[in-house]
Write a protein that holds these residues in place. Sequence first.
Motif, PDB file in Angstrom:
ATOM      1  N   VAL A 169      24.479  35.316  41.202  1.00 16.37           N
ATOM      2  CA  VAL A 169      25.607  36.229  41.017  1.00 16.37           C
ATOM      3  C   VAL A 169      26.297  35.909  39.697  1.00 16.37           C
ATOM      4  O   VAL A 169      26.213  34.778  39.194  1.00 16.37           O
ATOM      5  CB  VAL A 169      26.627  36.112  42.177  1.00 16.37           C
ATOM      6  CG1 VAL A 169      26.034  36.630  43.472  1.00 16.37           C
ATOM      7  CG2 VAL A 169      27.107  34.674  42.348  1.00 16.37           C
ATOM      8  N   ALA A 170      26.961  36.895  39.165  1.00 16.36           N
ATOM      9  CA  ALA A 170      27.644  36.725  37.888  1.00 16.36           C
ATOM     10  C   ALA A 170      29.028  36.130  38.102  1.00 16.36           C
ATOM     11  O   ALA A 170      29.853  36.685  38.833  1.00 16.36           O
ATOM     12  CB  ALA A 170      27.766  38.073  37.173  1.00 16.36           C
ATOM     13  N   GLN A 226      33.725  35.054  48.367  1.00 16.47           N
ATOM     14  CA  GLN A 226      33.548  33.934  47.460  1.00 16.47           C
ATOM     15  C   GLN A 226      33.353  34.447  46.040  1.00 16.47           C
ATOM     16  O   GLN A 226      33.147  35.642  45.811  1.00 16.47           O
ATOM     17  CB  GLN A 226      32.334  33.104  47.892  1.00 16.47           C
ATOM     18  CG  GLN A 226      32.504  32.429  49.245  1.00 16.47           C
ATOM     19  CD  GLN A 226      31.274  31.639  49.665  1.00 16.47           C
ATOM     20  OE1 GLN A 226      30.299  31.534  48.917  1.00 16.47           O
ATOM     21  NE2 GLN A 226      31.314  31.073  50.857  1.00 16.47           N
ATOM     22  N   GLU A 227      33.409  33.547  45.070  1.00 15.22           N
ATOM     23  CA  GLU A 227      33.252  33.940  43.685  1.00 15.22           C
ATOM     24  C   GLU A 227      31.904  34.634  43.471  1.00 15.22           C
ATOM     25  O   GLU A 227      30.902  34.300  44.101  1.00 15.22           O
ATOM     26  CB  GLU A 227      33.360  32.725  42.758  1.00 15.22           C
ATOM     27  CG  GLU A 227      32.299  31.677  42.967  1.00 15.22           C
ATOM     28  CD  GLU A 227      32.397  30.545  41.965  1.00 15.22           C
ATOM     29  OE1 GLU A 227      33.313  30.571  41.128  1.00 15.22           O
ATOM     30  OE2 GLU A 227      31.555  29.632  42.011  1.00 15.22           O
ATOM     31  N   GLY A 228      31.911  35.619  42.589  1.00 17.29           N
ATOM     32  CA  GLY A 228      30.687  36.369  42.329  1.00 17.29           C
ATOM     33  C   GLY A 228      30.444  37.488  43.308  1.00 17.29           C
ATOM     34  O   GLY A 228      29.359  38.069  43.334  1.00 17.29           O
ATOM     35  N   PRO A 257      27.315  41.278  46.163  1.00 14.22           N
ATOM     36  CA  PRO A 257      27.092  40.420  44.996  1.00 14.22           C
ATOM     37  C   PRO A 257      27.339  41.146  43.682  1.00 14.22           C
ATOM     38  O   PRO A 257      26.959  42.310  43.515  1.00 14.22           O
ATOM     39  CB  PRO A 257      25.614  40.025  45.138  1.00 14.22           C
ATOM     40  CG  PRO A 257      24.999  41.150  45.917  1.00 14.22           C
ATOM     41  CD  PRO A 257      26.060  41.590  46.876  1.00 14.22           C
ATOM     42  N   VAL A 258      27.997  40.465  42.754  1.00 11.94           N
ATOM     43  CA  VAL A 258      28.215  41.002  41.407  1.00 11.94           C
ATOM     44  C   VAL A 258      27.068  40.505  40.537  1.00 11.94           C
ATOM     45  O   VAL A 258      26.834  39.296  40.444  1.00 11.94           O
ATOM     46  CB  VAL A 258      29.565  40.521  40.829  1.00 11.94           C
ATOM     47  CG1 VAL A 258      29.754  41.035  39.410  1.00 11.94           C
ATOM     48  CG2 VAL A 258      30.710  40.987  41.721  1.00 11.94           C
ATOM     49  N   THR A 259      26.339  41.402  39.905  1.00 12.55           N
ATOM     50  CA  THR A 259      25.150  41.013  39.150  1.00 12.55           C
ATOM     51  C   THR A 259      25.238  41.290  37.652  1.00 12.55           C
ATOM     52  O   THR A 259      24.467  40.725  36.880  1.00 12.55           O
ATOM     53  CB  THR A 259      23.916  41.735  39.707  1.00 12.55           C
ATOM     54  OG1 THR A 259      24.123  43.161  39.635  1.00 12.55           O
ATOM     55  CG2 THR A 259      23.673  41.345  41.160  1.00 12.55           C
ATOM     56  N   LYS A 286      22.085  46.360  48.269  1.00 14.34           N
ATOM     57  CA  LYS A 286      23.123  46.920  47.409  1.00 14.34           C
ATOM     58  C   LYS A 286      23.939  45.821  46.744  1.00 14.34           C
ATOM     59  O   LYS A 286      24.240  44.791  47.347  1.00 14.34           O
ATOM     60  CB  LYS A 286      24.064  47.818  48.209  1.00 14.34           C
ATOM     61  CG  LYS A 286      23.535  49.215  48.479  1.00 14.34           C
ATOM     62  CD  LYS A 286      24.585  50.060  49.168  1.00 14.34           C
ATOM     63  CE  LYS A 286      24.084  51.461  49.430  1.00 14.34           C
ATOM     64  NZ  LYS A 286      25.111  52.279  50.131  1.00 14.34           N
ATOM     65  N   THR A 287      24.291  46.072  45.503  1.00  9.33           N
ATOM     66  CA  THR A 287      25.155  45.151  44.763  1.00  9.33           C
ATOM     67  C   THR A 287      26.439  45.876  44.387  1.00  9.33           C
ATOM     68  O   THR A 287      26.558  47.095  44.561  1.00  9.33           O
ATOM     69  CB  THR A 287      24.456  44.650  43.492  1.00  9.33           C
ATOM     70  OG1 THR A 287      24.282  45.763  42.583  1.00  9.33           O
ATOM     71  CG2 THR A 287      23.085  44.062  43.811  1.00  9.33           C
ATOM     72  N   TRP A 288      27.381  45.131  43.857  1.00  7.50           N
ATOM     73  CA  TRP A 288      28.621  45.741  43.408  1.00  7.50           C
ATOM     74  C   TRP A 288      28.341  46.765  42.309  1.00  7.50           C
ATOM     75  O   TRP A 288      28.985  47.805  42.226  1.00  7.50           O
ATOM     76  CB  TRP A 288      29.575  44.662  42.909  1.00  7.50           C
ATOM     77  CG  TRP A 288      30.877  45.180  42.376  1.00  7.50           C
ATOM     78  CD1 TRP A 288      31.341  45.081  41.094  1.00  7.50           C
ATOM     79  CD2 TRP A 288      31.901  45.860  43.108  1.00  7.50           C
ATOM     80  NE1 TRP A 288      32.572  45.671  40.977  1.00  7.50           N
ATOM     81  CE2 TRP A 288      32.955  46.157  42.206  1.00  7.50           C
ATOM     82  CE3 TRP A 288      32.032  46.264  44.436  1.00  7.50           C
ATOM     83  CZ2 TRP A 288      34.107  46.831  42.592  1.00  7.50           C
ATOM     84  CZ3 TRP A 288      33.184  46.933  44.825  1.00  7.50           C
ATOM     85  CH2 TRP A 288      34.208  47.215  43.909  1.00  7.50           C
TER      86      TRP A 288
END
Length: 250
Positions: free
Chosen positions: A241-242, A192-194, A204-206, A95-97
């Motif tokens: 990650v974005a 952490q960032e992303g 994770p932000v994708t 799963k991602t954000w």
Amino acid sequence: LAQGRGRQVCHTHTSRTHRSVPRPRAAMARTLAAVVAAAVVAARADEVCRNGECADAVELMQVRSSSGTASIEGTAPPAGSFGPHAVGTHMWAKKTWGDIVAATQTGVAGEMCETLTPGVCGEDGVCSGDFGPTECKEGKCVCPEGYCAEDGKCWPKDASSCSKDTGGTCWSFHCDATRGPTNCEDKKCLCQEGHCAWKGACMPVTDTGGTCHLVACDESRGPPEAVTCHNGKCICKEGYVAVEGKCKQL
């Protein structure tokens, strides 16, 4: 002569009629392709189950299918493809954000936004991560700004509702591995960032925010090995990650 011409006309008409009958090969090919695609999805879910994430495998497939973000490895267009129906490659298996936000479309309905959850604050003033991102107010666990309560959980209104606080604490400068990629700051486990916090873990932000409806993703979104076009959006591949609109390797 008349009989001969009659037989010739009849023969020509019969041949033309025979040629005009459509052959079902195209329809059979499409049906076979659909069956193969379904088998690939099922196999992918089984693979995730074998990796110990069976509880989320089916749910993840359903969320990405309903939101148009399902990816079938091996059936995607060639690298560099684009368009509103492009299928991304090497996307995140977990799963991602973006998946959480997509679930919001069905988890939070209407314009009314309830913020109260069934949760009760602990003695330390911290709420359980089972309710999603929450704040302790007057002994009750409520959703923070940007989140709405539905089915006892706080769901993000949109992708911008990103919290870094996992709810975990760190007294020895290290957070538990179950929190995901974190940093210990002021005795708090922050993503952490992303990444964005969801139910006590960092997701994770994708989504880079870039689009690829008419052309491939711009190089400013990341190199080809990092970004893929999926349903008209520039999405980071697994392992990336974005960060500020560009795919960054973990």
